[in-house]
Design a protein around this motif. Structure first.
Motif, PDB file in Angstrom:
ATOM      1  N   LEU A   7       0.829  -1.202   0.000  1.00 31.67           N
ATOM      2  CA  LEU A   7       0.000   0.000   0.000  1.00 31.67           C
ATOM      3  C   LEU A   7       0.866   1.256   0.000  1.00 31.67           C
ATOM      4  CD1 LEU A   7      -2.829  -1.089   2.446  1.00 31.67           C
ATOM      5  CD2 LEU A   7      -3.141  -0.394   0.073  1.00 31.67           C
ATOM      6  N   HIS A   8       1.932   1.244   0.760  1.00 31.79           N
ATOM      7  CA  HIS A   8       2.825   2.397   0.749  1.00 31.79           C
ATOM      8  C   HIS A   8       3.473   2.556  -0.620  1.00 31.79           C
ATOM      9  CE1 HIS A   8       2.702   3.998   4.816  1.00 31.79           C
ATOM     10  NE2 HIS A   8       2.589   2.753   5.263  1.00 31.79           N
ATOM     11  N   ALA A   9       3.784   1.442  -1.274  1.00 26.18           N
ATOM     12  CA  ALA A   9       4.348   1.520  -2.626  1.00 26.18           C
ATOM     13  C   ALA A   9       3.322   2.086  -3.599  1.00 26.18           C
ATOM     14  CB  ALA A   9       4.809   0.136  -3.074  1.00 26.18           C
ATOM     15  N   MET A  10       2.068   1.622  -3.472  1.00 33.81           N
ATOM     16  CA  MET A  10       1.004   2.173  -4.323  1.00 33.81           C
ATOM     17  C   MET A  10       0.835   3.660  -4.061  1.00 33.81           C
ATOM     18  SD  MET A  10      -3.087   1.314  -4.456  1.00 33.81           S
ATOM     19  CE  MET A  10      -3.037  -0.005  -5.667  1.00 33.81           C
ATOM     20  N   ALA A  11       0.844   4.036  -2.788  1.00 34.78           N
ATOM     21  CA  ALA A  11       0.667   5.440  -2.429  1.00 34.78           C
ATOM     22  C   ALA A  11       1.764   6.302  -3.044  1.00 34.78           C
ATOM     23  CB  ALA A  11       0.647   5.591  -0.913  1.00 34.78           C
ATOM     24  N   ALA A  12       3.010   5.790  -3.024  1.00 33.41           N
ATOM     25  CA  ALA A  12       4.137   6.559  -3.554  1.00 33.41           C
ATOM     26  C   ALA A  12       4.035   6.755  -5.058  1.00 33.41           C
ATOM     27  CB  ALA A  12       5.448   5.870  -3.198  1.00 33.41           C
TER      28      ALA A  12
ATOM     29  N   VAL B 103       3.563  17.283   2.823  1.00 31.48           N
ATOM     30  CA  VAL B 103       2.755  17.784   1.722  1.00 31.48           C
ATOM     31  C   VAL B 103       2.604  16.684   0.671  1.00 31.48           C
ATOM     32  CG1 VAL B 103       2.606  19.479  -0.135  1.00 31.48           C
ATOM     33  CG2 VAL B 103       3.442  20.174   2.121  1.00 31.48           C
ATOM     34  N   LEU B 104       1.365  16.391   0.297  1.00 32.43           N
ATOM     35  CA  LEU B 104       1.090  15.395  -0.736  1.00 32.43           C
ATOM     36  C   LEU B 104       1.249  15.988  -2.128  1.00 32.43           C
ATOM     37  CD1 LEU B 104      -2.122  13.700   0.720  1.00 32.43           C
ATOM     38  CD2 LEU B 104       0.074  12.564   0.321  1.00 32.43           C
TER      39      LEU B 104
ATOM     40  N   ALA C 139      -7.087   1.923  -5.603  1.00 33.92           N
ATOM     41  CA  ALA C 139      -6.349   3.178  -5.765  1.00 33.92           C
ATOM     42  C   ALA C 139      -7.100   4.337  -5.121  1.00 33.92           C
ATOM     43  CB  ALA C 139      -6.108   3.454  -7.241  1.00 33.92           C
ATOM     44  N   LEU C 140      -8.419   4.388  -5.302  1.00 36.01           N
ATOM     45  CA  LEU C 140      -9.216   5.441  -4.687  1.00 36.01           C
ATOM     46  C   LEU C 140      -9.155   5.385  -3.164  1.00 36.01           C
ATOM     47  CD1 LEU C 140     -12.383   5.357  -6.972  1.00 36.01           C
ATOM     48  CD2 LEU C 140     -10.961   7.380  -6.564  1.00 36.01           C
ATOM     49  N   ALA C 141      -9.230   4.175  -2.612  1.00 35.73           N
ATOM     50  CA  ALA C 141      -9.176   4.026  -1.157  1.00 35.73           C
ATOM     51  C   ALA C 141      -7.822   4.466  -0.618  1.00 35.73           C
ATOM     52  CB  ALA C 141      -9.461   2.577  -0.768  1.00 35.73           C
ATOM     53  N   THR C 142      -6.756   4.112  -1.303  1.00 37.31           N
ATOM     54  CA  THR C 142      -5.419   4.528  -0.878  1.00 37.31           C
ATOM     55  C   THR C 142      -5.281   6.034  -0.951  1.00 37.31           C
ATOM     56  OG1 THR C 142      -4.536   2.436  -1.704  1.00 37.31           O
ATOM     57  CG2 THR C 142      -2.953   4.181  -1.268  1.00 37.31           C
ATOM     58  N   MET C 143      -5.785   6.635  -2.036  1.00 34.88           N
ATOM     59  CA  MET C 143      -5.752   8.085  -2.209  1.00 34.88           C
ATOM     60  C   MET C 143      -6.509   8.776  -1.082  1.00 34.88           C
ATOM     61  SD  MET C 143      -7.058  10.238  -5.558  1.00 34.88           S
ATOM     62  CE  MET C 143      -6.073   9.237  -6.683  1.00 34.88           C
ATOM     63  N   GLU C 144      -7.679   8.249  -0.745  1.00 34.22           N
ATOM     64  CA  GLU C 144      -8.489   8.881   0.291  1.00 34.22           C
ATOM     65  C   GLU C 144      -7.858   8.721   1.664  1.00 34.22           C
ATOM     66  OE1 GLU C 144     -13.115   8.514   1.423  1.00 34.22           O
ATOM     67  OE2 GLU C 144     -12.465   9.768  -0.233  1.00 34.22           O
ATOM     68  N   SER C 145      -7.249   7.588   1.933  1.00 36.70           N
ATOM     69  CA  SER C 145      -6.577   7.385   3.210  1.00 36.70           C
ATOM     70  C   SER C 145      -5.424   8.369   3.368  1.00 36.70           C
ATOM     71  CB  SER C 145      -6.072   5.939   3.317  1.00 36.70           C
ATOM     72  OG  SER C 145      -5.468   5.702   4.572  1.00 36.70           O
ATOM     73  N   LEU C 146      -4.648   8.549   2.301  1.00 38.99           N
ATOM     74  CA  LEU C 146      -3.557   9.520   2.324  1.00 38.99           C
ATOM     75  C   LEU C 146      -4.084  10.933   2.571  1.00 38.99           C
ATOM     76  CD1 LEU C 146      -1.380   8.517  -0.765  1.00 38.99           C
ATOM     77  CD2 LEU C 146      -0.676   8.386   1.624  1.00 38.99           C
ATOM     78  N   ASP C 147      -5.182  11.264   1.940  1.00 41.58           N
ATOM     79  CA  ASP C 147      -5.710  12.628   1.920  1.00 41.58           C
ATOM     80  C   ASP C 147      -6.386  13.000   3.230  1.00 41.58           C
ATOM     81  OD1 ASP C 147      -5.969  14.990   0.512  1.00 41.58           O
ATOM     82  OD2 ASP C 147      -7.849  14.428  -0.452  1.00 41.58           O
ATOM     83  N   SER C 148      -7.013  12.025   3.886  1.00 41.00           N
ATOM     84  CA  SER C 148      -7.882  12.314   5.020  1.00 41.00           C
ATOM     85  C   SER C 148      -7.377  11.805   6.365  1.00 41.00           C
ATOM     86  CB  SER C 148      -9.262  11.685   4.771  1.00 41.00           C
ATOM     87  OG  SER C 148      -9.151  10.267   4.753  1.00 41.00           O
ATOM     88  N   GLY C 149      -6.424  10.865   6.357  1.00 38.34           N
ATOM     89  CA  GLY C 149      -6.016  10.224   7.601  1.00 38.34           C
ATOM     90  C   GLY C 149      -6.930   9.102   8.033  1.00 38.34           C
ATOM     91  N   LYS C 150      -7.965   8.800   7.240  1.00 38.74           N
ATOM     92  CA  LYS C 150      -8.869   7.696   7.541  1.00 38.74           C
ATOM     93  C   LYS C 150      -8.133   6.363   7.363  1.00 38.74           C
ATOM     94  CE  LYS C 150     -12.901   7.839   5.451  1.00 38.74           C
ATOM     95  NZ  LYS C 150     -13.907   7.696   6.511  1.00 38.74           N
ATOM     96  N   THR C 151      -8.585   5.342   8.076  1.00 36.61           N
ATOM     97  CA  THR C 151      -7.949   4.040   7.938  1.00 36.61           C
ATOM     98  C   THR C 151      -8.246   3.441   6.566  1.00 36.61           C
ATOM     99  OG1 THR C 151      -9.805   2.725   8.791  1.00 36.61           O
ATOM    100  CG2 THR C 151      -8.249   3.632  10.417  1.00 36.61           C
ATOM    101  N   ILE C 152      -7.294   2.686   6.062  1.00 37.74           N
ATOM    102  CA  ILE C 152      -7.485   2.039   4.766  1.00 37.74           C
ATOM    103  C   ILE C 152      -8.662   1.068   4.822  1.00 37.74           C
ATOM    104  CG2 ILE C 152      -5.822   0.185   5.262  1.00 37.74           C
ATOM    105  CD1 ILE C 152      -6.495   1.914   1.841  1.00 37.74           C
ATOM    106  N   THR C 153      -8.888   0.468   5.988  1.00 37.01           N
ATOM    107  CA  THR C 153     -10.021  -0.453   6.121  1.00 37.01           C
ATOM    108  C   THR C 153     -11.338   0.265   5.889  1.00 37.01           C
ATOM    109  OG1 THR C 153      -8.825  -1.896   7.641  1.00 37.01           O
ATOM    110  CG2 THR C 153     -11.221  -2.026   7.683  1.00 37.01           C
ATOM    111  N   ASP C 154     -11.509   1.429   6.535  1.00 35.93           N
ATOM    112  CA  ASP C 154     -12.742   2.190   6.324  1.00 35.93           C
ATOM    113  C   ASP C 154     -12.843   2.677   4.885  1.00 35.93           C
ATOM    114  OD1 ASP C 154     -13.697   1.865   8.875  1.00 35.93           O
ATOM    115  OD2 ASP C 154     -13.107   3.844   9.588  1.00 35.93           O
TER     116      ASP C 154
END
Length: 522
Positions: free
Chosen positions: A32-37, A70-71, A123-138
């Motif tokens: 997930l961190h690799a995808m996020a990067a 900063v993202l 990809a959307l879930a990973t993007m949103e987790s990065l953007d919001s601080g929400k857990t990847i599970t949620d």
């Protein structure tokens, strides 16, 4: 990626009962961190079918709440960009490329959009987790299941929504039609970024409206990606536009715009009041409001304080880090049961994992911003200073540069305390004892808000009594639940307006009734 059916979701929205993605079939934390990067993060406004910078050229920094880093930079749209987006929406509406096509065509496009969201969910879930601080599970649960379900459900509803024929004499025919209201302005919160977009954009598009969306400045990314997917699905250029920016610029411009026909807003009560003023100062557009809450969780003396009840109690207050307008933070417990309840709630909270939102084992991620973290901490300090007993939590996450607040439990809370009356919007749970059921009802109803309430009892008569007497838009009995896509969601008093999200009722925000009176020619 694995198909979305890997997610086991309760048929109603109850986070205490929701399963999670089977992480053995999903990407692990390292992946997930690799995808996020490697994610390509959108940063420009999406207007009239394409990305473009703000007219002013201004941008703002978009920050990862879990790290403080900063993202990317995002277009800081203002009134000029809103004007361009509204003009594109109005042109598309008048041309009828969406507003006047056969309902089956809009239905097919929205169902196609649902499929594209499912395909892009990881990809959307990973993007949103990065953007919001929400857990990847949620994020996976919401984006892999709920978000596409909204577009599919409202797509399916399009060709099942009927007008009426009024009874008349034989010389006349009276048709009552439902027509799209025009250009809808949608202003989103940051706590459920893509889900709240789906709550509003799906019924607005289903109704045939053009839409101008302003995502929260803290979480703009997935709304921008949604607009791109919508175009790919077949939503015509100009019909769905996204203008990131700040409330005082882009948000206010939407509220005051004389060519926007309706606004749907989710956020704080204070900002909701501003949108009513904006409408009054401009074109008297209708404004749908879903706002704050201070929702009670009531455990009557006959309730069994079992594992399920405790799970509901903890999730009611702490799910999504407490950043939820219907969070049941003030928890009323029969005085004779309080000690047992407090021990069990404290034990359950002790097992919650706070930390990296991209770790599937994390239960609570970061607060959305440093400013919001500080606001939540100020409420915790206020609770202590006013005499509430801090049982656990109350601080941040040691060794982290992110905006974390540990789940916090208070005892000895009284009805008059600030933490019992004002919306905290953070991971704070306060226990308030009561002696009689009527005392619990009186205290629970004593609030300027009226969004949600949960009641636990084994007596159906008491359950119905509370459900009838509590001035709230949603009452859940023996669970913490907001209902599901089929049931309307909104609040009483300062929690909302007469408009509702979800259910067939949501469509009514974006439709207007027209009477066609036909007399027989003589």
């Amino acid at each position: 990626m694995p198909h979305h059916s890997a997610c086991r979701i309760s048929p109603h929205r109850n986070p205490a009962n929701e399963g999670v993605f089977d992480v053995t079939t999903q990407q692990g934390t390292t992946d997930l961190h690799a995808m996020a990067a490697n994610l390509s993060l959108p940063g420009e406004a999406f207007i009239d079918g394409g990305f473009r910078p703000a007219a002013s050229g201004k941008v703002f920094e978009n920050v990862n709440p879990a790290t403080g880093a900063v993202l990317n930079t995002v277009a800081a749209c203002d009134a000029a960009d809103v004007d361009t987006a509204v003009a594109a929406g109005r042109r598309a509406f008048k041309e009828g490329s969406w507003s006047r096509v056969a309902p089956e065509e809009r239905k097919a496009v929205l169902i196609r959009l649902a499929e594209l969201i499912r395909a892009d969910a990881e990809a959307l879930a990973t993007m949103e987790s990065l953007d919001s601080g929400k857990t990847i599970t949620d994020c996976r649960n919401e984006i892999g299941h709920e978000v596409p379900a909204f577009f599919q459900w409202y797509g399916e509803l399009i060709d099942k929504t009927f007008g009426k024929i009024a009874p008349t004499d034989e010389q006349t025919l009276a048709l009552i039609l439902q027509e799209p209201i025009g250009v809808a302005g949608v202003v989103l919160p940051w706590n459920f970024p893509l889900l709240m977009a789906a709550w509003k954009v799906a019924p607005a598009l289903a109704a045939g409206c053009s839409v101008v969306v302003k995502p929260a400045e803290q979480t703009p990314l997935t709304a921008l990606r949604l607009a791109q997917l919508a175009l790919e699905a077949g939503v015509p250029a100009g019909v769905l536009n996204v203008v990131p920016g700040f409330g005082e610029t882009a948000g206010q411009a939407i509220g005051r715009h004389a060519d926007i026909d309706v606004v749907s807003f989710t956020g704080s009560t204070e900002i909701g009041a501003m949108f009513l003023r904006y409408a009054s100062d401009s074109n008297l557009k209708p404004v749908g409001l879903e706002m704050g809450g201070k929702s009670p969780f009531i455990v009557l003396d006959d309730a069994e304080i079992n594992e399920a009840l405790i799970e509901n109690a903890v999730m009611a207050a702490l799910w999504n880090g407490g950043q939820n307008c219907s969070a049941n933070m003030r928890q009323y417990v029969s005085a004779g049961r309080k000690a047992e309840y407090l021990d069990k709630v404290s034990a359950r909270i002790s097992r919650l994992k706070v930390g990296d939102p991209l770790d599937p084992e994390t239960d609570i991620g970061a607060m959305v911003s440093s400013e919001h973290r500080d606001r939540v901490m100020s409420y915790i300090e206020k609770g202590v200073s006013e005499g509430a007993r801090l049982v656990r939590g109350g601080g941040g996450l040691e060794g982290s540069d992110g905006f974390f607040v540990l789940p916090t439990l208070f005892d000895d809370v009284t009805q008059e305390m600030t933490i019992a009356r004002e919306e905290i919007f953070g991971p704070v749970l306060g226990v308030i004892p009561f002696d009689t059921a009527e005392a619990a009802l009186e205290m629970a109803a004593d609030s300027v808000y009226g969004l949600h309430a949960s009641v636990f009892t084994r007596d159906i008569d008491r359950a119905l009594h509370f459900a009838r007497r509590l001035p709230c838009g949603t009452i859940s009995i023996n669970s913490f639940s907001e209902g599901d896509i089929k049931t309307p969601f909104g609040g009483y008093k300062r929690s909302g307006s007469l408009a509702r999200d979800n259910g067939t009722e949501a469509m009514q925000q974006y439709l207007q009734a027209k009477t066609v009176w036909i007399a027989r020619s003589s």
